[in-house]
Structure formats: structure tokens, C-alpha cells
Design a protein around this motif. Structure first.
Motif, PDB file in Angstrom:
ATOM      1  N   SER A  37      -3.210   2.082  10.389  1.00 24.08           N
ATOM      2  CA  SER A  37      -3.178   3.491   9.984  1.00 24.08           C
ATOM      3  C   SER A  37      -4.053   4.282  10.952  1.00 24.08           C
ATOM      4  O   SER A  37      -4.649   3.711  11.864  1.00 24.08           O
ATOM      5  CB  SER A  37      -3.785   3.657   8.593  1.00 24.08           C
ATOM      6  OG  SER A  37      -2.973   3.124   7.612  1.00 24.08           O
ATOM      7  N   ALA A  38      -4.193   5.564  10.696  1.00 26.98           N
ATOM      8  CA  ALA A  38      -5.149   6.385  11.452  1.00 26.98           C
ATOM      9  C   ALA A  38      -6.535   6.169  10.850  1.00 26.98           C
ATOM     10  O   ALA A  38      -6.659   5.731   9.700  1.00 26.98           O
ATOM     11  CB  ALA A  38      -4.750   7.848  11.329  1.00 26.98           C
ATOM     12  N   LYS A  48     -10.095  12.281   6.568  1.00 30.30           N
ATOM     13  CA  LYS A  48      -9.169  11.347   7.215  1.00 30.30           C
ATOM     14  C   LYS A  48      -8.597  12.044   8.433  1.00 30.30           C
ATOM     15  O   LYS A  48      -8.261  13.237   8.364  1.00 30.30           O
ATOM     16  CB  LYS A  48      -7.980  11.054   6.300  1.00 30.30           C
ATOM     17  CG  LYS A  48      -8.276  10.278   5.064  1.00 30.30           C
ATOM     18  CD  LYS A  48      -6.952  10.114   4.334  1.00 30.30           C
ATOM     19  CE  LYS A  48      -7.112   9.255   3.107  1.00 30.30           C
ATOM     20  NZ  LYS A  48      -5.849   8.981   2.456  1.00 30.30           N
ATOM     21  N   THR A  50      -5.684  11.884   9.676  1.00 30.15           N
ATOM     22  CA  THR A  50      -4.343  12.457   9.408  1.00 30.15           C
ATOM     23  C   THR A  50      -4.463  13.825   8.727  1.00 30.15           C
ATOM     24  O   THR A  50      -3.731  14.762   9.069  1.00 30.15           O
ATOM     25  CB  THR A  50      -3.513  11.495   8.534  1.00 30.15           C
ATOM     26  OG1 THR A  50      -3.529  10.214   9.145  1.00 30.15           O
ATOM     27  CG2 THR A  50      -2.082  11.977   8.383  1.00 30.15           C
ATOM     28  N   GLU A 114      -2.405   7.564  14.166  1.00 31.82           N
ATOM     29  CA  GLU A 114      -2.026   6.144  14.198  1.00 31.82           C
ATOM     30  C   GLU A 114      -1.905   5.669  15.652  1.00 31.82           C
ATOM     31  O   GLU A 114      -2.341   4.572  15.997  1.00 31.82           O
ATOM     32  CB  GLU A 114      -0.673   5.951  13.504  1.00 31.82           C
ATOM     33  CG  GLU A 114      -0.725   5.629  12.030  1.00 31.82           C
ATOM     34  CD  GLU A 114      -1.178   6.761  11.139  1.00 31.82           C
ATOM     35  OE1 GLU A 114      -1.244   7.914  11.609  1.00 31.82           O
ATOM     36  OE2 GLU A 114      -1.500   6.498   9.966  1.00 31.82           O
ATOM     37  N   PHE A 168       3.312   4.425  10.117  1.00 34.00           N
ATOM     38  CA  PHE A 168       3.554   5.793   9.638  1.00 34.00           C
ATOM     39  C   PHE A 168       4.655   6.561  10.366  1.00 34.00           C
ATOM     40  O   PHE A 168       5.046   7.617   9.944  1.00 34.00           O
ATOM     41  CB  PHE A 168       2.222   6.563   9.703  1.00 34.00           C
ATOM     42  CG  PHE A 168       2.191   7.941   9.146  1.00 34.00           C
ATOM     43  CD1 PHE A 168       2.790   8.268   7.940  1.00 34.00           C
ATOM     44  CD2 PHE A 168       1.518   8.963   9.828  1.00 34.00           C
ATOM     45  CE1 PHE A 168       2.715   9.560   7.423  1.00 34.00           C
ATOM     46  CE2 PHE A 168       1.437  10.256   9.331  1.00 34.00           C
ATOM     47  CZ  PHE A 168       2.040  10.541   8.119  1.00 34.00           C
ATOM     48  N   ARG A 182       3.421  10.308   3.269  1.00 34.18           N
ATOM     49  CA  ARG A 182       2.009   9.936   3.345  1.00 34.18           C
ATOM     50  C   ARG A 182       1.800   8.490   2.889  1.00 34.18           C
ATOM     51  O   ARG A 182       2.451   8.030   1.952  1.00 34.18           O
ATOM     52  CB  ARG A 182       1.143  10.887   2.486  1.00 34.18           C
ATOM     53  CG  ARG A 182       1.064  12.324   2.978  1.00 34.18           C
ATOM     54  CD  ARG A 182       0.530  12.494   4.384  1.00 34.18           C
ATOM     55  NE  ARG A 182      -0.777  11.926   4.671  1.00 34.18           N
ATOM     56  CZ  ARG A 182      -1.921  12.579   4.604  1.00 34.18           C
ATOM     57  NH1 ARG A 182      -1.950  13.844   4.210  1.00 34.18           N
ATOM     58  NH2 ARG A 182      -3.048  11.998   4.935  1.00 34.18           N
ATOM     59  N   GLY A 183       0.918   7.808   3.539  1.00 31.04           N
ATOM     60  CA  GLY A 183       0.671   6.392   3.224  1.00 31.04           C
ATOM     61  C   GLY A 183       1.732   5.476   3.818  1.00 31.04           C
ATOM     62  O   GLY A 183       1.811   4.291   3.500  1.00 31.04           O
ATOM     63  N   GLY A 184       2.543   6.028   4.732  1.00 32.69           N
ATOM     64  CA  GLY A 184       3.718   5.312   5.231  1.00 32.69           C
ATOM     65  C   GLY A 184       3.446   4.084   6.091  1.00 32.69           C
ATOM     66  O   GLY A 184       4.364   3.304   6.349  1.00 32.69           O
ATOM     67  N   SER A 185       2.203   3.879   6.523  1.00 32.30           N
ATOM     68  CA  SER A 185       1.932   2.669   7.315  1.00 32.30           C
ATOM     69  C   SER A 185       2.235   1.405   6.508  1.00 32.30           C
ATOM     70  O   SER A 185       2.567   0.365   7.078  1.00 32.30           O
ATOM     71  CB  SER A 185       0.471   2.633   7.762  1.00 32.30           C
ATOM     72  OG  SER A 185       0.177   3.783   8.492  1.00 32.30           O
ATOM     73  N   ASP A 186       2.116   1.508   5.193  1.00 34.26           N
ATOM     74  CA  ASP A 186       2.503   0.375   4.331  1.00 34.26           C
ATOM     75  C   ASP A 186       3.963   0.011   4.560  1.00 34.26           C
ATOM     76  O   ASP A 186       4.333  -1.162   4.526  1.00 34.26           O
ATOM     77  CB  ASP A 186       2.367   0.759   2.846  1.00 34.26           C
ATOM     78  CG  ASP A 186       0.930   0.785   2.375  1.00 34.26           C
ATOM     79  OD1 ASP A 186       0.072   0.216   3.060  1.00 34.26           O
ATOM     80  OD2 ASP A 186       0.685   1.380   1.298  1.00 34.26           O
TER      81      ASP A 186
HETATM   82  N1  ASP Z   1      -2.282   8.125   8.063  1.00 32.34           N
HETATM   83  C1  ASP Z   1      -1.207   8.363   7.165  1.00 32.34           C
HETATM   84  C2  ASP Z   1      -1.722   9.003   5.889  1.00 32.34           C
HETATM   85  O1  ASP Z   1      -2.905   9.256   5.767  1.00 32.34           O
HETATM   86  C3  ASP Z   1      -0.395   7.152   6.910  1.00 32.34           C
HETATM   87  C4  ASP Z   1      -1.147   5.964   6.382  1.00 32.34           C
HETATM   88  O2  ASP Z   1      -2.359   5.907   6.412  1.00 32.34           O
HETATM   89  O3  ASP Z   1      -0.502   5.044   5.898  1.00 32.34           O
HETATM   90  O4  ASP Z   1      -0.947   9.269   5.024  1.00 32.34           O
END
Ligand code: ASP
Length: 439
Positions: A37-38, A48, A50, A114, A168, A182-186
């Protein structure tokens, strides 16, 4: 053994966290595909990267200088580079970003968090950097093109058996960057686990697995050792957020386990998410409840009309009205002369009166009543399936504690029991169930 390892923002927040990540990766030779992730928060009130990048874009939109924010982002990454004695020319990377970014291209700018993290991590680990834009392919309708993704990745994997990939984002067929939600690195991690046929997808963050209940409500809740994808979907939907909900789909078909682990406590076994836990359950007898989660602030619209249950097409008419307002229904308890629509209160904010008036015209009821402040609490567990008496025990316990249940439902797969209580009883309901059945 093949593993995909994904590290969330807090695991990459500063040089110390980078060191922990390196130790984790070097302690297991199967950890060859790394997704990052970032950089995230270093402490509670930190930002964060992002979020800062989104803020830069907002500044551009309103014609306000974002030099100060860009400087903060640059310093974050430069301090990681310098503390780890890396050589990446970040000054030049930021020049390129300044030149390439534009108001029209939010995705490019936001994806740089990222991108830079992956560049630094690849140098630090001595793994190759493989840009997600070169193999995660989206069609112009925004849907992932699995075939093209597979094809592109196959070629890259031969050349780069040890790689760091920024999470992401991917790109459209014309190479224009497209970010995920958001959270797309998962999701990136999960896609890669599918692409390499991984034995396990390790998802590292700052929690030691998934907890049986929210620690803000329950003191020191236990860790869930194993959970099925379906149970997790139920819990996540009801507010337990550990993994992006779309991250399950790419690994589900191949039954690749997801292991939720903690970068700050790497020996903790965390939580194993599996398609089928039956083998696991033979060795580890589980509680019949896997976890409890819930959400506050629902509104119930109760529609009364004599004989409504015998009338055909009533639900259809109601749903047509709801569709017009783009509103989805959480639950729909029915009686002989009434039925209720349970809806998130927030979605009704701007349209409640128009919606009620349309429901009146469409259904011609005798009356409609609206009741707010409802909470829904889901008790989720594969151990409840075909196990008589469980709902009785739960309701009995709530009754003993003077909690009034306003609505009850159970999915036909018997994986969850959902109770609706007044918002004021939300925390107490979770506490009573946890203390009685899980402590
Ligand atoms: N950096 C992005 C976010 O904060 C994606 C991630 O962390 O998965 O949503």
C-alpha cells in the motif's frame, strides 16, 4: 510453497516499519511476491499518504496551491529512503509527478503513493519492481479483464520471480492508470494470489487477525482463529472491516487461504480465512459463534394494510419505488396485515418524504409509520448450522438483560442471526452475547 504477501499502509509508515517488513520477508523463502500500500499513519493523528494525494487533487480543483502538502509527502518518502540508505532518485520521481499530473487525471496522482512505496521496497529487498499498470488490465467499463491480466502477468512472472508490486491500481488497455476503491491493495494481493496459484495469501496489517467483536465495545476480545469466506462476508457487511470485501472473489474459486497477520507481532498466527473450515474444525473445536458485528442507525418503514400478505405484487411495487430512489433494503420483516422495510437512515436523508408519498400512492395502505434509531446486530457462525436451540439461547439471554428485540431474522443458510434493537441498546447487546457465549 508459494505465497503472496501484502502489507498495508501502517506496515510501511516509516523506515522502522520497512525494516520489520524486510525481516518478515527474509524469514520465509516462499515470500516472493510482495504487494504494498502507500505509506500510512505513523501515529494516531498522522496522515495517510493516499489521503494527502486526494487533498492535493482537491486543491488543484479549486486552484489553490498544494505545494505544502506535496512537500509533506516528499519528505515522508525521502526520510524512509535516507534512513534505509537507499538510492532511489525521489527528487526526479517527484519532478515527473509534477509534470504528468493533471486535474483530469485523479487516478494517476492518487496512485503515486503505492508506486513510490513499491519502488523503495523493491530496492530495499533487492526484488524487482513490477508496475501494476503493466499487467492489471481494466476494460473501459471499469471491469477487470481477467484474460488480458493473466496473459500479461505470465510474461512478467518468468522474468521477475521475486517482485514488489504497488497495490490499489491497474490500467485501462490504453495504459491510463485506473485506481480501485479505497483499501484496494487487498484486491491486488488477492489477484496476484490467484495468478500465481499461491498456497496462501498473507495480508499483513497492524491487527493480529480478526477479532470476535469490536474492541471499542468489548474489552480484549478473542481472536478468530479460522473463518470461512462466507462468514467473513457477513461480518464485514455488518461493519467488521479487516479486508476489502472484494478481495475474497479472486481467491475464492481456487480456495486459496487468506491469512490475516500483524507486522508488529509477526509470530501471532492471526486469522485463517478459508472457503471450507471443516478440516480445521475437526482439529480445533470452535465456538458455535464465530463473531459478532453490527451497525447503528437504521429506519423502519412499517406499512399497514388489511390482508396485505395475501395481495400479490405488493413487494414488487414497493421495490419499484425504492429503485427509483436508488435505495436498498437491509431487511423486510412481514406480518399478515403489515410489512416493514428496514433501510439505512443515512440513505433516506434527502428523500424520505418523497419516498413515503410515492409508497402511499403505489401501495394505498391504511397507514405508514416510520421508526428511527434501530441497530442491527449480526451473530455469525458456521457452528450454528443445524444446531437446535441457539437462537433460543441468544434471545433468552437478551430478555434476561432487559433488551427489547425489535426485529429478528436468520438467513436460510443459518450462518447468521440478526437482531434489531434500539440504538441505545447496541453496545449492551453485543456485550451480553459476547460475555455469555464467547468469554
Ligand atoms: N492507499 C489506498 C488507500 O488508502 C489503498 C490501500 O491502502 O489499500 O485506500
Amino acid at each position: 510453497m508459494k505465497k503472496v504477501v501484502k502489507f498495508g499502509g501502517s506496515s510501511l509508515a516509516d523506515a522502522r516499519q520497512f525494516q520489520k517488513v524486510k525481516n518478515i520477508i527474509q524469514s520465509d523463502p516462499s515470500r516472493n511476491i510482495v504487494v504494498v500500500s502507500a505509506a500510512g499513519k505513523r501515529f494516531k493523528d498522522d496522515n495517510k499518504v493516499t489521503d494527502l494525494l486526494y487533498l492535493c487533487h482537491a486543491h488543484m480543483k479549486y486552484g489553490v496551491s498544494d505545494d505544502g502538502i506535496m512537500k509533506i509527502i516528499k519528505e515522508r518518502y525521502i526520510s524512509i529512503r535516507d534512513e534505509l540508505n537507499l538510492t532511489l532518485d525521489l527528487e526526479e520521481e517527484f519532478n515527473v509527478i509534477q509534470k504528468q499530473r493533471s486535474l483530469e487525471d485523479l487516478d494517476y496522482l492518487v496512485s503515486r503513493g503505492e508506486y513510490l512505496c513499491a519502488r523503495l521496497m523493491s530496492e530495499y529487498l533487492g526484488y524487482d519492481f513490477v508496475d501494476a499498470k503493466d499487467f492489471i488490465v481494466f476494460d473501459f467499463n471499469g471491469k477487470l479483464n481477467r484474460e488480458k491480466t493473466k496473459e500479461a502477468f505470465k510474461k512478467l512472472y518468468v522474468l521477475h520471480p521475486k517482485m514488489v508490486v504497488p497495490g490499489f491500481y491497474g490500467a485501462y488497455v490504453n495504459q491510463k492508470i485506473k485506481i480501485m476503491s479505497r483499501g484496494g491493495s487487498d484486491i491486488t494481493g488477492s489477484l496476484l494470489a490467484d495468478l500465481i496459484d499461491a498456497d496462501v495469501y498473507e495480508n499483513w496489517s497492524d491487527v493480529s487477525g480478526i477479532l470476535m467483536a469490536d474492541p471499542k465495545i468489548i474489552r480484549d476480545p478473542k481472536r478468530i482463529e479460522s473463518i470461512t469466506y462466507s462468514e467473513l462476508r457477513e461480518l464485514s457487511y455488518m461493519g467488521a472491516n479487516v479486508l476489502h470485501e472484494e478481495a475474497i472473489f479472486p481467491v475464492r474459486e481456487k480456495n486459496i487461504p487468506i491469512n490475516i497477520l500483524n507486522t508488529n507481532d509477526p509470530t501471532n498466527p492471526g486469522t485463517m480465512i478459508l472457503n471450507d473450515c471443516s478440516e480445521w474444525d475437526k482439529k480445533h473445536p470452535a465456538h458455535f459463534i464465530t463473531g459478532i458485528a453490527g451497525k447503528k442507525d437504521f429506519t423502519t418503514i412499517i406499512i399497514y394494510k388489511s390482508g396485505i400478505s395475501a395481495e400479490t405484487g405488493v413487494a414488487l411495487k414497493a421495490f419499484e419505488v425504492l429503485k427509483k430512489y436508488g435505495i436498498s433494503v437491509e431487511n423486510m420483516p412481514c406480518g399478515i396485515d403489515s410489512f416493514s422495510l428496514i433501510i439505512s437512515t443515512q440513505t433516506l436523508t434527502n428523500c424520505q418524504y418523497e419516498l413515503l408519498s410515492d409508497l402511499k400512492s403505489a401501495l394505498e395502505p391504511e397507514s405508514i409509520r416510520v421508526s428511527d434509531h434501530l441497530s442491527l446486530i449480526a451473530v455469525v457462525g458456521r457452528g450454528m448450522v443445524a444446531n437446535p436451540g441457539i437462537s433460543g439461547q441468544i434471545f433468552g439471554e437478551l430478555g434476561k438483560n432487559n433488551i427489547n428485540i425489535q426485529t429478528i431474522s436468520q438467513g436460510a443458510d443459518e450462518l447468521n442471526i440478526i437482531v434489531g434493537v434500539h440504538n441505545d441498546d447496541f453496545e449492551k447487546t453485543i456485550q451480553v452475547i459476547y460475555e455469555k457465549f464467547l468469554r
